[in-house]
Design an enzyme around this catalytic site. Sequence first.
Site, PDB file in Angstrom:
ATOM      1  CD  GLU A 292      -2.469  -1.393  -0.137  1.00 25.89           C
ATOM      2  OE1 GLU A 292      -3.309  -0.240  -0.404  1.00 25.89           O
ATOM      3  OE2 GLU A 292      -2.553  -2.416  -0.864  1.00 25.89           O
ATOM      4  CB  CYS A 326      -1.450   7.505   2.310  1.00 22.98           C
ATOM      5  SG  CYS A 326      -2.900   6.651   3.309  1.00 22.98           S
TER       6      CYS A 326
HETATM    7  P1  NAD Z   1       8.678   4.619   3.459  1.00 24.79           P
HETATM    8  O1  NAD Z   1       8.592   4.037   2.361  1.00 24.79           O
HETATM    9  O2  NAD Z   1       9.922   5.434   3.726  1.00 24.79           O
HETATM   10  O3  NAD Z   1       8.904   3.572   4.681  1.00 24.79           O
HETATM   11  C1  NAD Z   1       8.023   2.482   4.962  1.00 24.79           C
HETATM   12  C2  NAD Z   1       8.712   1.583   5.751  1.00 24.79           C
HETATM   13  O4  NAD Z   1       9.640   0.915   4.898  1.00 24.79           O
HETATM   14  C3  NAD Z   1       9.540   1.924   7.009  1.00 24.79           C
HETATM   15  O5  NAD Z   1       9.459   0.902   8.156  1.00 24.79           O
HETATM   16  C4  NAD Z   1      10.866   1.805   6.322  1.00 24.79           C
HETATM   17  O6  NAD Z   1      11.922   1.783   7.448  1.00 24.79           O
HETATM   18  C5  NAD Z   1      10.891   0.637   5.461  1.00 24.79           C
HETATM   19  N1  NAD Z   1      11.878   0.654   4.370  1.00 24.79           N
HETATM   20  C6  NAD Z   1      12.610   1.731   4.005  1.00 24.79           C
HETATM   21  N2  NAD Z   1      13.566   1.368   2.939  1.00 24.79           N
HETATM   22  C7  NAD Z   1      13.120  -0.219   2.894  1.00 24.79           C
HETATM   23  C8  NAD Z   1      13.650  -1.238   2.082  1.00 24.79           C
HETATM   24  N3  NAD Z   1      14.723  -0.974   1.212  1.00 24.79           N
HETATM   25  N4  NAD Z   1      13.434  -2.270   2.233  1.00 24.79           N
HETATM   26  C9  NAD Z   1      12.352  -2.892   3.386  1.00 24.79           C
HETATM   27  N5  NAD Z   1      11.897  -1.620   4.019  1.00 24.79           N
HETATM   28  C10 NAD Z   1      12.336  -0.536   3.776  1.00 24.79           C
HETATM   29  O7  NAD Z   1       7.381   5.390   3.925  1.00 24.79           O
HETATM   30  P2  NAD Z   1       7.099   6.407   5.265  1.00 24.79           P
HETATM   31  O8  NAD Z   1       7.811   7.426   5.041  1.00 24.79           O
HETATM   32  O9  NAD Z   1       7.328   5.613   6.470  1.00 24.79           O
HETATM   33  O10 NAD Z   1       5.636   6.493   5.206  1.00 24.79           O
HETATM   34  C11 NAD Z   1       5.258   7.524   4.409  1.00 24.79           C
HETATM   35  C12 NAD Z   1       4.517   6.995   3.145  1.00 24.79           C
HETATM   36  O11 NAD Z   1       3.536   5.982   3.375  1.00 24.79           O
HETATM   37  C13 NAD Z   1       3.892   7.869   1.926  1.00 24.79           C
HETATM   38  O12 NAD Z   1       4.299   7.619   0.825  1.00 24.79           O
HETATM   39  C14 NAD Z   1       2.288   7.709   2.353  1.00 24.79           C
HETATM   40  O13 NAD Z   1       1.520   7.874   1.488  1.00 24.79           O
HETATM   41  C15 NAD Z   1       2.423   5.971   2.537  1.00 24.79           C
HETATM   42  N6  NAD Z   1       1.363   5.394   3.174  1.00 24.79           N
HETATM   43  C16 NAD Z   1       0.377   4.745   2.559  1.00 24.79           C
HETATM   44  C17 NAD Z   1      -0.849   4.211   3.057  1.00 24.79           C
HETATM   45  C18 NAD Z   1      -1.820   3.451   2.415  1.00 24.79           C
HETATM   46  O14 NAD Z   1      -2.744   2.929   3.038  1.00 24.79           O
HETATM   47  N7  NAD Z   1      -1.646   3.694   1.002  1.00 24.79           N
HETATM   48  C19 NAD Z   1      -1.258   4.493   4.486  1.00 24.79           C
HETATM   49  C20 NAD Z   1      -0.162   5.198   5.132  1.00 24.79           C
HETATM   50  C21 NAD Z   1       0.937   5.533   4.408  1.00 24.79           C
END
Ligand code: NAD
Length: 521
Positions: A292, A326
């Site tokens: 997501e 989001c």
């Molecule tokens: P992010 O993608 O930076 O991080 C998400 C998670 O992924 C974190 O736990 C991070 O440590 C991990 N991560 C980072 N690099 C990784 C890798 N190479 N391999 C595995 N895991 C890794 O996102 P964020 O800043 O934590 O959250 C904000 C984003 O989330 C925004 O884009 C927002 O729109 C989205 N979001 C989407 C929804 C939805 O339901 N669609 C809900 C909430 C947030």
Amino acid sequence: MTSTLDQITAFKNEAVKDFSDPADAAAMRAALDAVKDGFGKDYPLVIDGKRVETEKKIRSLNPADPTQLVGLTSSASKEQAAEAIEAAARAFESWKRSPPEQRADSIFKAAALLRERRFKYDALLVYEVGKSWSEADGDIAEAIDFLEFYAREALRYARPHPVVPLDGERNEMVYIPLGAGAVIPPWNFAGAIMAGMTAAAIVTGNTVVLKPSSDSAIVAAWFVDLLTEAGVPKGVVNFIPGSGSTIGDLIVSHPLIRFISFTGSKEVGLHINELAAKPQPGQKWIKRVVAEMGGKDSIVVASDADVDAAVEGVAVSAFGFQGQKCSACSRAIVEAGVYDQFLEKLKNRVAKITVGNPADPKNFMGPVVNEAALSSISEYIEKGKREGRLIAGGKRVGDSGYFLEPTVIADVAPDAVIAQEEIFGPVLAVIKARDFDDALRIANNTEFGLTGSLYTSDERKIERARDDFFVGNLYFNRKSTGAMVGAHPFGGFNMSGTDSKAGGPDYLLLFMQAKTISRRL
Ligand code: NAD
């Protein structure tokens, strides 16, 4: 604790506190003090039920005052991440055989514990990610809802699922869990999404490694302890905070990992999807990826809309939790007939938004989550000033916390950078549309498709938007944020992800596979 299964009632959303009740406000103040007194505590990894301290630490700072260390967690090395995955795979062999009622029971108990400790969790989110009181409480209420909803859903899936009868055979189809998986949540719904993704995976009989976001690792540490208290056995949830770039690829590509449940940015989601697709030596399955991802959500204001209601909906959707949802409205697309009136009213409404430390309930907006977010959002604001006309905000507030003014940029072209890329901060682009057709075309012109909203009094426009507004969650005459578990199954189209519809009746299927069993009579 005794079983909770005898008292199951129909699912009902947890009411969100508005803190106008002096008793709730006093309880919240007491919780803020208590949580502050516990600042600086160090939380270990949890691997196979064992608490493991590492030298390397992740520091969780208060974004409203980064001199305050909310807490520390250990930081898993690659070896420790691999150990955690092996522990999850071992625990799967017994957890998958546990009765679904036992698994549901522990999730109901977890919900009850979370409800008991609600104000403390609310207070932690105020400090750890900069949520206002009501945003924090909404997050924890949603976490409780996810637990209550998925526990009921797991019991529903455990019941027989009729197949067409055949003479001479007894046929059945049962849902079984997938295996050991990775749960990788974002920081923005640090309670709800982290708890919901974890609970969905384990209540269906899977085991997991939970790798929280480094910006919200403390609330995840609390929740992992709470699950143990609720009766979840060792090895079922292994807790491995760590930097995504250090251990992320190892987790995703590990051959024992059966599924990855991810919520976060488009960039990381696509990377995970790509890496997970490549089979590794010894891997026996195609990994399932639920990803997501981001949004670039629009509110369309039609020329026949109640403009005051639209202004309110846009302001709350764009600036609630500093635009870091989001589902946040980052584009208001306004029909030419009401454009000037809308802008004038919006400017006045935004001027009333209070920005400051969210520990003080008078502030509607708190800080953005960290320094990197502050600088990336500030760059978008600078770009926005060149791409449109700044009519509100645009500046940092103070110089210690990561505070930004609510920022509105008008006269933005539909294909401008600030109209296309996810900013994830308090920045709204306002776009003028010639007419409703033009507004709908603009609304669909990004690569995302998460939430969208339309303010109108014209039934024909509502019908058109039902068919043609291409988003996973479409709202009429209300804000684009605030999806409720059960009522608004949540997930987006296109680059917003795999449309898992979290909090809906199909969600648990993503953590299970069906087995058909036929017996000749
Ligand atoms: P992010 O993608 O930076 O991080 C998400 C998670 O992924 C974190 O736990 C991070 O440590 C991990 N991560 C980072 N690099 C990784 C890798 N190479 N391999 C595995 N895991 C890794 O996102 P964020 O800043 O934590 O959250 C904000 C984003 O989330 C925004 O884009 C927002 O729109 C989205 N979001 C989407 C929804 C939805 O339901 N669609 C809900 C909430 C947030």
